[in-house]
Design an enzyme around this catalytic site. Structure first.
Site, PDB file in Angstrom:
ATOM      1  N   TYR A  56       0.852  -1.202   0.000  1.00 15.57           N
ATOM      2  CA  TYR A  56       0.000   0.000   0.000  1.00 15.57           C
ATOM      3  C   TYR A  56       0.876   1.236   0.000  1.00 15.57           C
ATOM      4  O   TYR A  56       1.779   1.363   0.819  1.00 15.57           O
ATOM      5  CB  TYR A  56      -0.907   0.012   1.246  1.00 15.57           C
ATOM      6  CG  TYR A  56      -2.356   0.049   0.831  1.00 15.57           C
ATOM      7  CD1 TYR A  56      -2.860   1.199   0.202  1.00 15.57           C
ATOM      8  CD2 TYR A  56      -3.188  -1.036   1.001  1.00 15.57           C
ATOM      9  CE1 TYR A  56      -4.178   1.225  -0.231  1.00 15.57           C
ATOM     10  CE2 TYR A  56      -4.500  -1.004   0.567  1.00 15.57           C
ATOM     11  CZ  TYR A  56      -4.995   0.131  -0.045  1.00 15.57           C
ATOM     12  OH  TYR A  56      -6.280   0.162  -0.484  1.00 15.57           O
ATOM     13  N   GLU A  58      -0.273   4.886  -0.528  1.00 17.34           N
ATOM     14  CA  GLU A  58      -0.968   6.171  -0.714  1.00 17.34           C
ATOM     15  C   GLU A  58       0.011   7.327  -0.563  1.00 17.34           C
ATOM     16  O   GLU A  58       0.850   7.336   0.331  1.00 17.34           O
ATOM     17  CB  GLU A  58      -2.100   6.299   0.314  1.00 17.34           C
ATOM     18  CG  GLU A  58      -3.304   5.454  -0.055  1.00 17.34           C
ATOM     19  CD  GLU A  58      -4.453   5.599   0.953  1.00 17.34           C
ATOM     20  OE1 GLU A  58      -4.268   6.283   1.968  1.00 17.34           O
ATOM     21  OE2 GLU A  58      -5.522   5.030   0.687  1.00 17.34           O
ATOM     22  N   THR A 228      -3.764   6.725 -21.733  1.00 16.36           N
ATOM     23  CA  THR A 228      -3.673   5.363 -21.215  1.00 16.36           C
ATOM     24  C   THR A 228      -2.267   4.871 -21.513  1.00 16.36           C
ATOM     25  O   THR A 228      -1.535   5.469 -22.310  1.00 16.36           O
ATOM     26  CB  THR A 228      -4.678   4.415 -21.893  1.00 16.36           C
ATOM     27  OG1 THR A 228      -4.426   4.418 -23.296  1.00 16.36           O
ATOM     28  CG2 THR A 228      -6.117   4.848 -21.634  1.00 16.36           C
ATOM     29  N   LYS A 231      -2.412   1.089 -24.884  1.00 14.32           N
ATOM     30  CA  LYS A 231      -2.796   1.017 -26.302  1.00 14.32           C
ATOM     31  C   LYS A 231      -1.523   1.010 -27.151  1.00 14.32           C
ATOM     32  O   LYS A 231      -0.747   0.071 -27.019  1.00 14.32           O
ATOM     33  CB  LYS A 231      -3.778   2.138 -26.621  1.00 14.32           C
ATOM     34  CG  LYS A 231      -5.060   2.004 -25.760  1.00 14.32           C
ATOM     35  CD  LYS A 231      -6.113   3.066 -25.997  1.00 14.32           C
ATOM     36  CE  LYS A 231      -7.282   2.874 -25.026  1.00 14.32           C
ATOM     37  NZ  LYS A 231      -8.285   3.953 -25.143  1.00 14.32           N
ATOM     38  N   ARG A 237      -2.354  -2.148 -18.423  1.00 11.19           N
ATOM     39  CA  ARG A 237      -3.554  -1.312 -18.341  1.00 11.19           C
ATOM     40  C   ARG A 237      -3.358  -0.279 -17.241  1.00 11.19           C
ATOM     41  O   ARG A 237      -3.218  -0.633 -16.069  1.00 11.19           O
ATOM     42  CB  ARG A 237      -4.794  -2.154 -18.053  1.00 11.19           C
ATOM     43  CG  ARG A 237      -4.993  -3.324 -19.002  1.00 11.19           C
ATOM     44  CD  ARG A 237      -6.424  -3.823 -18.992  1.00 11.19           C
ATOM     45  NE  ARG A 237      -7.245  -2.934 -19.770  1.00 11.19           N
ATOM     46  CZ  ARG A 237      -7.344  -2.960 -21.105  1.00 11.19           C
ATOM     47  NH1 ARG A 237      -6.656  -3.842 -21.792  1.00 11.19           N
ATOM     48  NH2 ARG A 237      -8.110  -2.104 -21.730  1.00 11.19           N
TER      49      ARG A 237
HETATM   50  C1  PLP Z   1      -9.253   4.362 -24.274  1.00  8.44           C
HETATM   51  C2  PLP Z   1      -9.524   5.788 -24.063  1.00  8.44           C
HETATM   52  C3  PLP Z   1      -9.844   6.304 -22.796  1.00  8.44           C
HETATM   53  C4  PLP Z   1     -10.219   5.459 -21.608  1.00  8.44           C
HETATM   54  O1  PLP Z   1      -9.390   4.543 -21.180  1.00  8.44           O
HETATM   55  P1  PLP Z   1      -9.880   3.367 -20.207  1.00  8.44           P
HETATM   56  O2  PLP Z   1      -8.568   2.877 -19.729  1.00  8.44           O
HETATM   57  O3  PLP Z   1     -10.647   2.423 -21.042  1.00  8.44           O
HETATM   58  O4  PLP Z   1     -10.697   3.977 -19.118  1.00  8.44           O
HETATM   59  C5  PLP Z   1      -9.974   7.669 -22.660  1.00  8.44           C
HETATM   60  N1  PLP Z   1      -9.815   8.484 -23.701  1.00  8.44           N
HETATM   61  C6  PLP Z   1      -9.542   8.030 -24.936  1.00  8.44           C
HETATM   62  C7  PLP Z   1      -9.382   8.994 -26.056  1.00  8.44           C
HETATM   63  C8  PLP Z   1      -9.389   6.667 -25.157  1.00  8.44           C
HETATM   64  O5  PLP Z   1      -9.151   6.223 -26.390  1.00  8.44           O
END
Ligand code: PLP
Length: 422
Positions: A56, A58, A228, A231, A237
């Site tokens: 933890y 914080e 994020t 991607k 994630r």
């Molecule tokens: C994927 C995405 C998000 C959100 O991401 P999550 O991890 O799914 O909450 C926010 N903004 C844009 C432009 C995205 O493509």
């Protein structure tokens, strides 16, 4: 496969282990074209599954509410330094649990409930969290939305300026989830300055392209960069918020204690590794290959009579309008899935159909590029998509089965990062 790869999991919970093993096979055998997905490296996968999970933490490095942080602080500080170096920013917060909470933290930092906020409309390619009605951001704030031009599918910057000056939003979001073209951050910056708005570049989709120099960077143009990490950036994630020093306090306070509790330290570790990988010359090559592959795939689809929103792509993403093919997006997406080609159905701008059964499918090249596919493979990919969509129109399951076998055959020759070899 799973017993040797996840021995403890297989022994403790064979049922769950069998699901993971099946997913490994699925990710290995299929052609994954969802543009927001990717394959993380084995190193990122290992970092994300460590005992850092047990801690933890914080607070922030050097300012924690729990003791025993000597190693965690180094992990988080390393991730922050790498983010700052890679994106050329003064401040980085690597704690947001995902992209949506990261964006919520931006609202908390710069707006009050009821304030006007502006972003691209979801059906035009924006994100839910840019003030769209069904999202908390659209119900707790007054969202006003811009779109793209009907003919070109491109953002109309004059219309964005007119809306911003009429509405004077507290926050303007640029970026989205289905935008196949380069975002002009300088144009948004001049609009935000005129309107007196905080400008946020949500680069969730294109962060890896920016890191690799294959899309212009918003750094220096915008107040906050939200992204994020999972991607095109090829991390676990998670998410990051980056900004100038002047906004550092507001952003950090909004993430913790404003919105979250303890950071997910195992994810922070995975992010640090991904940022290290993204700083290598091989990642620059990767990012440019993603774009080259997308352009080649777009050209091959156009040759096969597909209608692409905006006529093509500048980045990793292609939005196909299937109206002319006579197949709804969902029908096509499900047929492609049976053919081993994984896409998502998506609205197209000015879609006459409903969001749950829209006219388009959205595809992208991040995952196939991570496996080493190149420009030379794109005509075959386009041909499979074309055969599967035609088969969907005719209800011809046999064709889908043939395509699935051909896809699996090619994918077997391109092992995916982080997955067992066969
Ligand atoms: C994927 C995405 C998000 C959100 O991401 P999550 O991890 O799914 O909450 C926010 N903004 C844009 C432009 C995205 O493509």
């Amino acid at each position: 496969m799973s017993a040797s790869r996840h021995p403890a999991l297989s022994a403790t919970d064979p049922e769950l282990a069998s699901f993971v093993a099946a997913e490994e096979v699925l990710q290995a055998e299929t052609l994954r074209l969802i543009p927001s997905e990717n394959y993380v490296s084995a190193a990122v996968l290992e970092a994300s599954g460590t005992v850092l999970q047990n801690k933890y933490s914080e607070g922030y490095p050097g300012r924690r509410y729990y003791e025993g942080q000597q190693n965690i602080d180094r992990v988080e500080a390393l991730a922050v330094e790498r983010a700052k170096g890679l994106f050329g920013v003064e401040h980085a917060n690597v704690q947001p649990y995902s992209g949506s909470p990261a964006n919520l933290a931006v609202y908390l930092a710069f707006a009050k409930p009821g304030d006007t906020v502006m972003g691209m409309a979801l059906p035009m390619g924006g994100h839910l969290t840019h003030g769209w009605g069904v999202s908390a951001t659209g119900s707790w704030f007054r969202g006003v939305q811009y779109g793209v031009q009907p003919g070109t599918g491109l953002i109309d910057y004059d219309a964005v300026r007119d809306l911003a000056l009429a509405e004077r939003p507290k926050i303007i979001f640029c970026g989205g989830t289905a935008l196949p073209r380069t975002i002009d951050f300088a144009a948004f910056a001049s609009i935000a300055e005129e309107a007196g708005s905080v400008l946020v570049a949500d680069v969730a989709h294109i962060a890896g392209l920016i890191a690799g120099g294959a899309h212009p960077s918003p750094a220096g143009h915008v107040d906050v960069i939200s992204t994020t990490t999972h991607k095109t950036l090829r991390g676990p994630r998670g998410a990051m918020l980056m900004c100038r020093e002047e906004h550092a306090k507001a952003i950090d306070k909004a993430v913790f204690p404003g919105l979250q509790g303890g950071p997910h330290n195992q994810t922070t570790a995975g992010i640090a590794v991904a940022l290290h990988e993204a700083a290598q010359p091989s990642f620059t090559a990767y990012a440019h290959q993603v774009v080259a592959n997308a352009k080649a795939l777009a050209a091959a689809l156009l040759e096969r009579g597909f209608d692409l929103v905006s006529g093509g792509t500048d980045n990793h993403l292609i939005l196909i309008d299937l109206t002319g093919k006579g197949v709804p997006g969902k029908t096509a997406a499900k047929a492609l899935d049976r053919a081993g080609i994984v896409v998502n159905y998506n609205t197209v701008p000015f879609d006459p159909r409903k969001p749950f059964d829209p006219s388009g499918v959205r595809i992208g090249t991040p995952s196939l590029t991570s496996r080493g596919l190149g420009v030379a493979h794109m005509p075959a990919v386009a041909e499979w998509i074309s055969r599967a969509v035609d088969a969907a129109a005719k209800g011809d399951e046999a064709v889908l089965a043939v395509v699935r076998a051909e896809v699996a055959d090619l994918m077997a020759a391109f092992p995916a990062p982080g997955l067992p070899l066969s």
